[in-house]
Design a protein around this motif. Structure first.
Motif, short mmCIF file in Angstrom:
data_model
loop_
_atom_site.label_atom_id
_atom_site.label_comp_id
_atom_site.label_asym_id
_atom_site.label_seq_id
_atom_site.Cartn_x
_atom_site.Cartn_y
_atom_site.Cartn_z
N THR A 3 0.86 -1.18 0.00
CA THR A 3 0.00 0.00 0.00
C THR A 3 0.90 1.23 0.00
O THR A 3 1.80 1.35 0.84
CB THR A 3 -0.92 0.02 1.23
OG1 THR A 3 -1.77 -1.12 1.21
CG2 THR A 3 -1.77 1.29 1.26
N LEU A 4 0.67 2.13 -0.96
CA LEU A 4 1.39 3.39 -1.00
C LEU A 4 0.51 4.46 -0.36
O LEU A 4 -0.63 4.67 -0.79
CB LEU A 4 1.73 3.77 -2.44
CG LEU A 4 2.52 5.08 -2.60
CD1 LEU A 4 3.94 4.92 -2.06
CD2 LEU A 4 2.55 5.51 -4.06
N ILE A 5 1.03 5.11 0.67
CA ILE A 5 0.30 6.17 1.37
C ILE A 5 0.92 7.51 1.01
O ILE A 5 2.14 7.70 1.13
CB ILE A 5 0.35 5.96 2.89
CG1 ILE A 5 -0.26 4.60 3.26
CG2 ILE A 5 -0.36 7.09 3.62
CD1 ILE A 5 0.00 4.20 4.69
N GLN A 6 0.10 8.43 0.55
CA GLN A 6 0.59 9.76 0.17
C GLN A 6 0.00 10.81 1.10
O GLN A 6 -1.22 10.85 1.31
CB GLN A 6 0.21 10.07 -1.28
CG GLN A 6 0.81 11.35 -1.81
CD GLN A 6 0.51 11.52 -3.30
OE1 GLN A 6 -0.53 12.07 -3.65
NE2 GLN A 6 1.39 11.03 -4.16
N VAL A 7 0.86 11.64 1.67
CA VAL A 7 0.45 12.72 2.58
C VAL A 7 0.84 14.05 1.94
O VAL A 7 2.01 14.24 1.58
CB VAL A 7 1.11 12.57 3.96
CG1 VAL A 7 0.64 13.69 4.90
CG2 VAL A 7 0.82 11.20 4.56
N ILE A 8 -0.13 14.96 1.80
CA ILE A 8 0.12 16.28 1.19
C ILE A 8 -0.33 17.35 2.17
O ILE A 8 -1.45 17.30 2.70
CB ILE A 8 -0.64 16.44 -0.13
CG1 ILE A 8 -0.50 15.19 -1.01
CG2 ILE A 8 -0.15 17.67 -0.89
CD1 ILE A 8 -1.35 15.23 -2.26
N SER A 9 0.52 18.34 2.40
CA SER A 9 0.21 19.40 3.36
C SER A 9 0.11 20.74 2.65
O SER A 9 0.97 21.11 1.84
CB SER A 9 1.29 19.46 4.44
OG SER A 9 0.98 20.45 5.39
N GLU A 10 -0.94 21.49 2.98
CA GLU A 10 -1.10 22.83 2.40
C GLU A 10 -0.17 23.83 3.07
O GLU A 10 0.25 24.81 2.45
CB GLU A 10 -2.56 23.29 2.52
CG GLU A 10 -2.81 24.63 1.85
CD GLU A 10 -4.23 25.10 1.97
OE1 GLU A 10 -4.61 26.06 1.27
OE2 GLU A 10 -4.99 24.53 2.78
N SER A 11 0.15 23.61 4.32
CA SER A 11 0.98 24.55 5.07
C SER A 11 2.14 23.82 5.73
O SER A 11 2.21 22.58 5.71
CB SER A 11 0.13 25.26 6.14
OG SER A 11 -0.41 24.29 7.03
N GLN A 12 3.06 24.56 6.34
CA GLN A 12 4.14 23.93 7.10
C GLN A 12 3.53 23.08 8.21
O GLN A 12 2.56 23.49 8.85
CB GLN A 12 5.08 24.99 7.67
CG GLN A 12 5.94 25.65 6.62
CD GLN A 12 7.15 26.33 7.22
OE1 GLN A 12 7.43 26.22 8.42
NE2 GLN A 12 7.91 27.02 6.37
N ASN A 13 4.13 21.92 8.45
CA ASN A 13 3.44 20.95 9.28
C ASN A 13 4.43 20.00 9.95
O ASN A 13 5.53 19.76 9.44
CB ASN A 13 2.48 20.13 8.41
CG ASN A 13 1.14 19.89 9.07
OD1 ASN A 13 1.04 19.87 10.29
ND2 ASN A 13 0.11 19.69 8.26
N SER A 14 3.99 19.46 11.07
CA SER A 14 4.71 18.38 11.75
C SER A 14 3.81 17.14 11.69
O SER A 14 2.65 17.19 12.11
CB SER A 14 5.02 18.76 13.19
OG SER A 14 5.69 17.71 13.87
#
Length: 550
Positions: free
Chosen positions: A379-390
């Motif tokens: 399973t490939l999990i993709q995480v995309i953030s609109e702003s700076q993030n932890s």
């Protein structure tokens, strides 16, 4: 013109009276009466819209009224829904015919073919459903749809699946600027009894790098769930849930994968559809620095901004041989955005189409539970953030915390079969890609966040697949309250079970189910996540039951 102004004056006066009376907390009887008044007003607006085509100066007024009516309609749905019970699945069915298409009408024991446009099925329930849902989620009465390009060999028809709470009137319409023969084969008004499959012309599939009038508007008289599948091919297809138009917005992040091959069959791609005229759209591209896109008279590289204007029901589909993930889309009015890959190859020797409608950034969550896709090598999990993030990512007993910059994304490949959790300081978009196996090709879906879980789902499991599954993510203490078609989960084959935890422990259970309509709910209104997916030789699909905030 005097007649037009008189009607507008009457409509605004009605809205002022209706809104004021709604604020006074009407009785149940009054609420039902006002729902009829609202339906009458909608009917008047529909007839009046024909006049508006001749009076262009009133278009802005019409859009304002439509937006107000949608808001009031959702409020009434919440109120009326809280004092009624789910209808039983009816045993009768009605279908209105129209030219140039065919329909199959199924019952429990027979199949026959008639000349019409839809496949409509009614199923007798095991018992009536009496638990009242608290959340609407992605359900609604209006949906904006587009169909993306599938593999070059995929020439079959795209399909719409719709489930309703009972008998409903459905209206499918397109732009007057659409090709006349395609419009004739698409536009239809029909009656749906519980659920229907609607097959549309292949020509509705969007072309690349040009503005077209190919969006489809679907309107229903009852709260409904809608999903679609792009143009059919037996070994390259995928589907997606459709978000109701009242949950669309103006900011989106694109999710895709890096094409396996640098050829037209594997493009990374996304598409935009406009709900209103004069919608200004800004697209900030994210791609490899050594590449560019040429479209609409310009050439664009990484971080360049394309500015264009779309009118009502216009679409724009963009593709590239490098990954477009992280591309940011912003508009002045509500739009629908879809993304994926034309066809993609991961851990198998063949490719398959991947598509999902995207939630706007206003609907994103910061907590996700991502189960491994059953029957896949990874399973490939993709995480995309609109702003700076932890971001804290946990897989089994292993965890790590990473920093993400604005519009940045990360891919996490999971091959252990473990469930993964993602927790972030600020909201993120999480997408899951099933990577395939020896006889199953890849597919994708947006992953629901914990705050996007609802207590009631009414969806269609598509036919044509050898195995279909529902993945349920629910707090462990509420597993006994889960019902499938109003019966205990003990009646369904459980193929995999795992757990994950934030402050509380969640149980993840995957059940094998048959094709057709399915209702998943809880007896105590506890919320849960739902992912539907399935496999056949050299193909697979997936879609999520809800991915807007509940």
């Amino acid at each position: 013109m005097e007649r037009s102004n008189f009607i507008w004056k009457w409509i605004f006066l009605f809205l002022m009276h209706f809104t004021q009376s709604y604020a006074e907390k009407p009785s149940v009887t009054e609420m039902y009466s006002r729902r009829e008044e609202l339906n009458l007003l909608k009917s008047v607006l529909k007839r009046f819209s024909a006049l508006e085509e001749l009076e262009k100066e009133n278009i802005n007024k019409m859009e304002s009224i439509e937006r107000k009516l949608n808001i009031i309609s959702e409020k009434i749905s919440d109120c009326v829904g809280g004092i009624s019970v789910h209808p039983s699945i009816p045993t009768s069915q009605t279908t209105r015919k129209s030219p140039n298409t065919t329909v199959k009408i199924k019952s429990a024991h027979t199949t026959r073919t008639q000349s019409a446009t839809t496949e409509t099925t009614s199923t007798k329930p095991t018992s009536s459903i009496t638990q009242l849902p608290r959340s609407i989620g992605s359900r609604g009465r209006e949906f904006l749809i587009l169909f993306m390009k599938n593999h070059p060999a995929a020439k079959g028809s795209p399909t719409i699946y719709i489930t309703t709470g009972g008998n409903a009137s459905v209206n499918i319409s397109t732009s007057n600027d659409l090709n006349a023969s395609t419009k004739l084969a698409t536009d239809i008004i029909l009656n749906v009894s519980y659920y229907s499959n609607i097959t549309l012309p292949y020509d509705l599939s969007c072309d690349y790098l040009s503005i077209e009038s190919k969006a489809v508007l679907l309107q229903t008289s009852e709260l409904s769930t809608v999903s679609i599948f792009d143009s059919f091919h037996k070994s390259s297809n995928d589907g997606t849930l459709i978000i109701s138009t009242n949950r669309l917005s103006t900011r989106y992040l694109v999710s895709s994968t890096n094409p396996y091959k640098k050829s037209e069959g594997y493009y990374s791609q996304f598409a935009v559809a406009a709900l209103y005229k004069d919608t200004n759209v800004n697209i900030t591209f994210k791609m490899k620095t050594s590449t560019s896109i040429s479209l609409l008279g310009g050439t664009y590289e990484d971080q360049d901004v394309l500015t264009t204007t779309l009118n009502k029901y216009e679409t724009l589909q963009i593709m590239h041989t490098s990954d477009l993930t992280g591309t940011f889309i912003e508009s002045t009015k509500r739009i629908a955005v879809f993304s994926g890959n034309r066809c993609q190859q991961m851990k198998v020797l063949a490719c398959s189409h991947m598509v999902s409608q995207l939630p706007p950034t206003t609907e994103l969550d910061n907590r996700y539970i991502i189960p491994a896709f059953y029957g896949n090598l990874g399973t490939l999990i993709q995480v995309i953030s609109e702003s700076q993030n932890s971001i804290k990512i946990s897989e089994g007993r292993n965890s790590s915390t990473l920093h993400m910059n604005e519009k940045e994304f990360m891919n996490i490949e999971v091959t252990s079969g473990e469930t993964t959790t993602v927790e972030s300081d600020n909201p993120v978009l999480v997408t899951g890609f099933a990577m395939g196996s020896s006889n199953k090709d890849p597919y994708m879906t947006v992953i629901p966040g914990v705050n996007q879980y609802v207590d009631y789902y009414n969806v269609v499991v598509p036919d044509g697949y050898a195995k279909n599954y529902i993945c349920v993510i629910i707090q462990q203490k509420y597993t006994d309250d889960l019902k499938i078609n109003d019966t205990s989960t003990d009646h369904y084959k459980s193929v995999q079970q795992s757990s994950a935890a934030f402050e509380t422990t969640y149980s993840i259970r995957i059940f094998e189910v048959d094709s057709g309509p399915i209702v998943i709910s809880t007896t105590n209104n506890s919320t849960f996540g739902l992912i539907v997916y399935g496999h056949r030789m050299d193909d697979g699909y997936a879609f999520t039951g809800n991915y807007v905030l509940s």
